[in-house]
Design a protein around this motif. Sequence first.
Motif, PDB file in Angstrom:
ATOM      1  N   THR A 167      24.524  43.461  -5.354  1.00 23.28           N
ATOM      2  CA  THR A 167      25.869  43.952  -5.031  1.00 23.28           C
ATOM      3  C   THR A 167      26.039  44.232  -3.550  1.00 23.28           C
ATOM      4  N   ARG A 213      31.875  49.227  -6.269  1.00 24.13           N
ATOM      5  CA  ARG A 213      31.589  47.881  -6.784  1.00 24.13           C
ATOM      6  C   ARG A 213      30.659  47.935  -7.982  1.00 24.13           C
ATOM      7  N   ASN A 223      30.067  44.212   4.940  1.00 27.09           N
ATOM      8  CA  ASN A 223      30.887  44.900   3.935  1.00 27.09           C
ATOM      9  C   ASN A 223      32.207  45.402   4.500  1.00 27.09           C
ATOM     10  N   GLU A 229      34.917  44.949   2.038  1.00 23.07           N
ATOM     11  CA  GLU A 229      34.536  45.277   0.663  1.00 23.07           C
ATOM     12  C   GLU A 229      34.729  46.754   0.378  1.00 23.07           C
TER      13      GLU A 229
END
Length: 455
Positions: A396, A410, A401, A404
């Motif tokens: 993950t 997540r 990031n 993200e």
Amino acid sequence: MDSKLLIKMEFCKRLSKCLDLLGYNQEMIDFRREKNTQLDDIHNITYPIPVITSGGKAEGTALYFESDIDRLFILKGMTCVNPSLSCSSHTVFHIDRLNCSPGYARLKIVQANSSLEQNQLKLENGYVMNDFSIGNPNTTDPMFDVNGTIITKQDRIGPAERYGNDFINYDFVVGMVCICPDLIEKWIQRERKYDWPDHNLVHQISSLEGHIVAVSDKGSMYPLTEWRICYTKAEIMLVYSFTESQAKLYMLLKLMAKSVLKPLCPAMSSYIMKNIVFWEIETNPSQHFSHASLIDRLIDTIIFLKKALESDYLESYMISERNLFQGRITDMERTILLEKVDELLKERENMFKHCTKIHRAMLKLKESPGEYSQEADKRDHIEKLVLNKNVIIKQTETADNSKEPPIQDRLKQNEKFIHYEKELHRLVVPDESELLKSDHNLEEVYRHRLFDILS
């Protein structure tokens, strides 16, 4: 058969069974190896700096919370070579071992990436200084452990940048590929009386690169510019080649050292014990190693340690000219260690009273073998769930990031991860409702219980 021999064989059989029930059975060793290799593979696809997990985690010989997580990060495009060798790397360092401690070297840049040289490397009299650091190369996400507890930077230890919390520590060491054919050739050509390592393993190791990490030897003439040469990949392969009884000998020695010797002297590390076991296996015929002779072989390794302490000299297995005790044990520590070693040798089978982990296991196995076997199966299942959770966490993570959501958000979308978490809570806190009624902090109880189970 002699009654004393029968009693000893029965004791060794129970000792071997205890190690199985403590989590050091071959199935769990193999599972840990597989998952840590998987973690490395995921990292090496995702991030620009490759990693090698080392130590007990790579070997599969340590429970999840039992030891630090050691990771060696390898800087790409940077190679250290003997001056006589040509090299096509972007950045090339020549190795200078003149007046260095055995197994150590100084580095001179002969071809450099200018941005690296300007931003990260410092020189003293033309040699690269060993205060080299690139920070946390693991992830741009904040670091969390398997329970979601944040991991922060700790004090540096030797070449390792340490990150951790109350439950676990990560030791990140940055290194470079080191091509030093004469050192590995000495290891290959060393005369061996017996069949370990066998010809195929020696051949495989001969093709592996070494690495060099930023730390000097104790008492070095060049404390600021000396670097240590190591053969991490080779040592992992050697441990992988152990038979089941040899692996159990290694774990027994590690457990005894951790309980009895390391509190007396920090130098009595698992790395020291690993080198002793390497020498013990190389210098004895394979038929000497069996489950029925575990206590005899453990005594042999302790005698080996005693001789090394008396001489203040323990040869490194891969680089035999290097003394692993150099500058690491004071006269007072040596005296205390020798007294304790003599005590262990006199006690033989009774030495395990000093190791709470083994002593308790022996009592449980004697008093309630069926219940203890169920407890051990549950613990192994819990550790497998934790390792599977770790793989999902690694999958993950992202190298970039910036676009993200936070990793914790997540993970909440991952069905497998949620399943593993629920199953772990069911196993670790089956009394959840009672704890909540008593106003306990459920997550805190869960974290501490999980730590105790897997330590």
